[in-house]
Write a protein that holds these residues in place. Structure first.
Motif, PDB file in Angstrom:
ATOM      1  N   CYS A  98       0.592   1.093  -6.527  1.00 22.73           N
ATOM      2  CA  CYS A  98       0.291   0.470  -5.227  1.00 22.73           C
ATOM      3  C   CYS A  98      -1.031  -0.286  -5.399  1.00 22.73           C
ATOM      4  O   CYS A  98      -1.810   0.024  -6.300  1.00 22.73           O
ATOM      5  N   LEU A 101     -10.167  -2.595   2.294  1.00 23.96           N
ATOM      6  CA  LEU A 101      -9.286  -1.651   2.977  1.00 23.96           C
ATOM      7  C   LEU A 101      -9.977  -0.964   4.149  1.00 23.96           C
ATOM      8  O   LEU A 101      -9.404  -0.807   5.221  1.00 23.96           O
ATOM      9  N   LEU A 140       0.827  -1.208   0.000  1.00 27.63           N
ATOM     10  CA  LEU A 140       0.000   0.000   0.000  1.00 27.63           C
ATOM     11  C   LEU A 140       0.862   1.259   0.000  1.00 27.63           C
ATOM     12  O   LEU A 140       1.991   1.257   0.489  1.00 27.63           O
TER      13      LEU A 140
END
Length: 493
Positions: free
Chosen positions: A172, A231, A76
C-alpha cells in the motif's frame, strides 16, 4: 513501466496529476502485489478488489476534470480497528465475527473525501492489545525484514503490525494505524517505516474500536517523513461526534519539511538510559544526537524523573479502560453468539469463545484494578502518576526544549513465537518502555528509521514534541531521515 508500488505518495501524486499514470493502473499494481505477497506476509485480513477499482475509476474521472483531492487516487490500507462501511471490521477478534458496519470512521471518511482508494483491511493485534501482532484471530503478521543469512520469521511489532508490514513490503502507499502505548511507533521502528502518533485529540476517535479511550490516537504509517505528513493532514480534524477531538486548524505539515533546525533545543532524557539496553541502541541514539547537532540544533540533557513509573501505571490505566470498553461485546447485538441456557450463560460462553488470551488477560487485570477495595490502591494511584509524568514534560518544554530525542524500541524485531517473549508477558510489555510516556501525557511522537543493526534489521529513533506541535516533529525527523537514509527489505516473499 517501472514498478508503480515503489512510488512514494508524493511521487504518485505528481504522476497522477500530470496524467503520466492513472489511479486504476496504480491500484491494480498494488492489488497484484497484495495477491502475490499476502499468503506469505498475512498483512491483510480482507482485500477489497472491486471497491478499490471502483474508487480508482472515480478518482481518474475527477483527475481528468482537474478536480482531484489531496490524496486523489492514492491506494491505502486501513487497520481493522477502523469502521469501514459495508466492509469487514472486526478488530481482528473472533468476538466480532462477520461484523460489517453501516457507518464509516471519521478518519477513513476524511481520507475518502480527499480521494484516497481503499485496498483492504490490515491485520493487527486483537483489539490493539499486543506488541508483536501475534494476538490476532487471523494469525501473526510476518515482518518483511529478515536477519542476514537467516530464514527465521520475525514479528513486525504491534498492534499495527499489518499496517507497518504492508507499507514496508510495498503493499500500500501508506496505512492508517492507532497508538495506545506505542502501537504506531514500535511497528514502524521494526519495519524501517515512519509512524507518527499525533497529539491526543488531533484525530477523531469516532468509528475506531476503543481499547483505552484516554490513550488511543489514530495516525499514519508511511514510507518516509513527507508521506506521513501528507497523510496526517488528511486524517486530522475536529469532529462533533468525538468530544475529545480538538477544534484547532490543521496545519500544512508538509510545509515544515526542509526547515532549518538552527536555534532549536533538543532534549536528551537521562531516564531513557535503561539498564540492559543493547549497545547498538545506545550507538544509534548517539548517532541521532550527532546528526541533529550537525544540523544546527542545541543538544541539552534533561530529566523526566517519573519515567520509571510510566510502564506500570500504563498497564493499570489501559486494562482498566479496556475492561470497561469491551463490556459491550456480549453476543446480543452483533458479532459472535454462542448459545447458552440463559442470557448470562450466553454472555459468558460468547466472551469466553470470542476473546483471545491476551484480551482476556487485560480484561481480568482491568476488572481487578477497578474493583471495590482496589480502585484507590491501583487505578487512582496510576492516574496520579500520569499527572506527574505529564508535568515532567511540561516543565521540560517550559524550559525552552523544542523536541526530545530517544530510541523508539529497546531492540530490533524479535522472532515469531519467541519462547522468552511469549512465556513472560512482562518481557513483551517492556517493548513499550520508550513509547508509553507519550500516550500517558497525550503528546505527539514520531518514529523514524535511524539505521540497521549488526544483523541488517531496522532500528528507529523517536522524537517527542509539544502538544499540537507535530510540525516540529516532521521538520526534525526529516533531518534524521536525510542523514540515515530510507530502508527497504530484501524481497524474499
Amino acid at each position: 513501466m517501472t514498478d508503480l508500488t515503489r512510488l512514494t505518495i508524493a511521487q504518485a501524486r505528481e504522476k497522477l496529476r500530470a496524467k503520466e499514470i492513472t489511479a486504476v493502473e496504480l491500484t491494480d499494481s498494488y492489488l497484484a502485489a497484495i495477491d502475490a505477497a499476502n499468503p506469505a506476509l498475512n498483512a491483510y485480513v480482507a482485500v477489497t478488489h472491486d471497491k478499490a477499482r471502483d474508487m480508482a475509476r472515480a478518482s481518474d474521472a475527477r483527475l481528468a476534470e482537474g478536480q482531484g483531492g489531496a490524496l486523489e487516487g492514492i491506494p491505502l490500507g486501513i487497520k481493522d480497528l477502523f469502521a469501514t462501511e459495508g466492509v469487514h471490521t472486526q478488530a481482528c477478534s473472533h468476538v466480532l465475527d462477520g461484523f460489517k458496519p453501516r457507518y464509516e470512521s471519521t478518519v477513513s471518511a476524511n481520507l475518502w473525501a480527499d480521494g484516497a482508494v481503499m485496498l483492504g483491511k490490515l491485520n493487527m493485534d486483537e483489539f490493539a492489545m499486543g506488541s508483536s501482532n501475534e494476538t490476532s484471530y487471523y494469525g501473526p503478521v510476518i515482518n518483511p525484514w529478515r536477519a542476514e543469512s537467516s530464514n527465521r520469521q520475525l514479528v513486525p511489532g504491534g498492534s499495527s503490525g499489518g499496517s507497518a508490514a504492508a507499507v514496508s513490503a510495498f503493499l500500500c502507499s501508506g496505512a492508517t494505524a492507532t497508538d495506545t502505548g506505542g502501537s504506531i511507533r514500535q511497528p514502524a521502528a521494526f519495519t524501517g517505516t515512519v509512524g507518527i502518533k499525533p497529539t491526543y485529540g488531533r484525530c477523531s476517535r469516532w468509528g475506531i474500536a476503543a481499547f483505552a479511550s484516554s490513550l488511543d490516537q489514530a495516525g499514519p504509517i508511511a514510507r518516509d517523513v513527507r508521506d506521513a505528513a501528507i497523510l496526517l493532514k488528511s486524517m486530522a480534524s475536529v469532529d462533533k461526534k468525538d468530544t475529545t477531538s480538538v477544534d484547532r486548524p490543521v496545519p500544512d505539515y508538509e510545509a515544515a519539511i526542509g526547515r532549518s533546525l538552527k536555534g532549536m533545543k533538543i532534549g536528551i532524557p537521562r531516564e531513557y538510559r535503561v539498564d540492559g539496553t543493547p549497545q547498538e541502541i545506545e550507538d544509534l541514539w548517539r548517532k541521532g544526537i550527532d546528526w541533529l547537532r550537525e544540523a544546527g540544533a542545541e543538544i541539552v540533557d534533561i530529566s523526566l524523573p517519573h519515567t520509571k513509573y510510566a510502564l506500570p501505571a500504563y498497564y493499570i490505566v489501559a486494562p482498566a479502560e479496556a475492561s470497561s470498553n469491551l463490556a459491550r461485546y456480549d453476543g446480543v447485538r452483533y458479532g459472535l453468539r454462542v448459545p447458552g441456557k440463559d442470557i448470562v450463560d450466553m454472555y459468558e460462553k460468547t466472551r469466553a469463545a470470542g476473546f483471545g488470551r491476551e484480551v482476556k488477560r487485560r480484561v481480568m487485570i482491568g476488572t481487578y484494578v477497578l474493583s471495590a477495595g482496589y480502585y484507590d490502591a491501583y487505578y487512582l494511584q496510576a492516574q496520579k502518576v500520569r499527572t506527574l509524568i505529564k508535568k515532567d514534560f511540561e516543565d521540560v518544554f517550559a524550559a525552552g526544549v523544542d523536541a526530545i530525542l530517544t530510541p523508539a524500541t529497546p531492540s530490533a524485531a524479535f522472532g515469531i513465537a519467541d519462547e522468552e517473549m511469549n512465556a513472560d508477558p512482562v518481557k513483551m510489555y517492556l517493548n513499550d518502555i520508550f513509547t508509553v510516556t507519550v500516550n500517558m501525557a497525550g503528546l505527539p511522537g514520531i518514529a523514524v528509521p535511524g539505521g540497521l543493526d549488526a544483523n541488517g534489521l531496522p532500528l528507529g529513533l523517536q522524537l517527542i514534541g509539544r502538544p499540537f506541535d507535530e510540525e516540529t516533529l516532521f521538520q526534525t525527523a526529516h533531518v534524521i531521515e536525510q542523514a540515515a537514509g530510507t530502508f527497504q527489505p530484501p524481497k524474499w516473499w
